[in-house]
Design a protein around this motif. Structure first.
Motif, PDB file in Angstrom:
ATOM      1  N   THR A  53      31.697  42.937  30.229  1.00 21.69           N
ATOM      2  CA  THR A  53      33.109  42.696  30.536  1.00 21.69           C
ATOM      3  C   THR A  53      34.029  43.183  29.420  1.00 21.69           C
ATOM      4  O   THR A  53      35.165  43.610  29.679  1.00 21.69           O
ATOM      5  N   GLN A  96      28.771  40.558  37.834  1.00 22.53           N
ATOM      6  CA  GLN A  96      29.969  39.856  37.369  1.00 22.53           C
ATOM      7  C   GLN A  96      30.991  40.845  36.813  1.00 22.53           C
ATOM      8  O   GLN A  96      32.189  40.739  37.087  1.00 22.53           O
ATOM      9  N   ASN A 100      34.788  41.782  38.528  1.00 18.29           N
ATOM     10  CA  ASN A 100      36.053  41.657  37.792  1.00 18.29           C
ATOM     11  C   ASN A 100      36.835  42.962  37.737  1.00 18.29           C
ATOM     12  O   ASN A 100      38.065  42.947  37.627  1.00 18.29           O
TER      13      ASN A 100
END
Length: 309
Positions: A53, A96, A100
């Motif tokens: 991320t 994940q 996002n």
């Protein structure tokens, strides 16, 4: 500590990744590994998720900090090669990250995402293939398709490098240090992504490294087929041959002894054969007659000696 259920990574991990630089890179990497060791699987997944991320893989000119963060991620991906849960770990973290950033990614960027991760992290060809194989189990169809497209080229390059084709060095492939379990996983998927010729060349090379007598059990079906079980243990094979010879010798002795039986024994045998020819119905009728006669006799005796009042 339930790291996986936290909406944000622990402060310790965020600070380590955020403030990484050239001077503290090794120390930061060791601290992340210790964090994972202390908290187990949940920390492992949380670390991967946060590292994915924190990096913008579509940035054409990443900063030094981003490059170091990508290097940290590469180290964690390499470490997954020794993990039995590498598929679920990678899928959890990468899904994940994709969830996002999905809205900001163009279809072309999604198709190239796996290749961008591999280039920026600097992982070797084996890790690249394992990473892509894990993503083929993603919950996002776009990622699964991207992974399959990547594998059609990367696995071929991996095997060519290992075999020394096209003047490539086998040391760069990473296959020399692959675990047996991971090699089995790779063998399960090879036929989908490589040509039959390259697949056979790879098997021949593996047979040189794993002779039939010493091949690990989980690799035997891939390298030698169903015939391995009977021949992989020469001691047992020799024992079976010895047992067969002993059985043949015993059979011969029995036949010899049978041929020297006395005439009287033969006569008894003939009598037994004649007895065996009596039908089962005749035997049953005879027994029924005896039982019925005995019952009638008993009743008559009871009547004679114990008259009814």
């Amino acid at each position: 500590m339930n790291v996986e259920n936290l909406k944000t990574p622990p402060t310790q991990l965020r600070n380590l990744v955020k403030h990484v630089n050239k001077r503290n890179f090794n120390e930061t990497s060791e601290q992340i590994n210790q964090f994972i060791k202390d908290h187990g699987l949940e920390a492992d997944r949380s670390s991967l998720r946060y590292l994915f991320t924190a990096i913008n893989f579509s940035d054409p000119s990443p900063t030094v900090t981003v490059q170091l963060q990508a290097k940290l991620l590469g180290g964690q991906l390499q470490r997954q090669l020794q993990s039995s849960s590498f598929v679920s770990n990678i899928c959890f973290a990468f899904d994940q990250h994709f969830a996002n950033s999905q809205k900001s990614l163009k279809p072309s960027e999604t198709a190239e995402l796996i290749g961008q991760v591999c280039r920026l992290t600097g992982i070797n060809k084996l890790c690249e293939c394992v990473f892509a194989l894990a993503v083929t189990h993603s919950s996002h169809p776009e990622l699964r398709e991207s992974a399959r497209d990547c594998l059609r080229g990367s696995i071929t390059e991996l095997l060519d490098s290992y075999l020394g084709n096209n003047n490539s060095s086998s040391a760069t492939s990473g296959l020399q240090d692959i675990s047996i379990d991971l090699l089995q996983y790779l063998l399960c998927c090879l036929k989908i992504y490589v040509t039959p010729k390259l697949h056979e060349q790879f098997l021949i090379k593996l047979r040189e490294e794993f002779p039939r007598q010493a091949v690990p059990l989980i690799l035997a079906p891939f390298l030698y087929g169903s015939t391995t079980a009977a021949t992989s243990n020469p001691v047992r094979a020799n024992a079976s041959e010895t047992d067969a010879e002993a059985e043949a010798t015993t059979t011969t002795e029995i036949e010899t002894a049978s041929s020297s039986i006395s005439p009287s024994t033969s006569s008894n045998s003939c009598g037994t054969d004649a007895l065996n020819e009596v039908g089962i119905e005749d035997i049953y009728d005879h027994l029924s007659e005896i039982i019925f006669t005995n019952q009638v006799g008993t009743r008559i005796e009871g009547t004679l000696f114990h008259p009814m009042p």
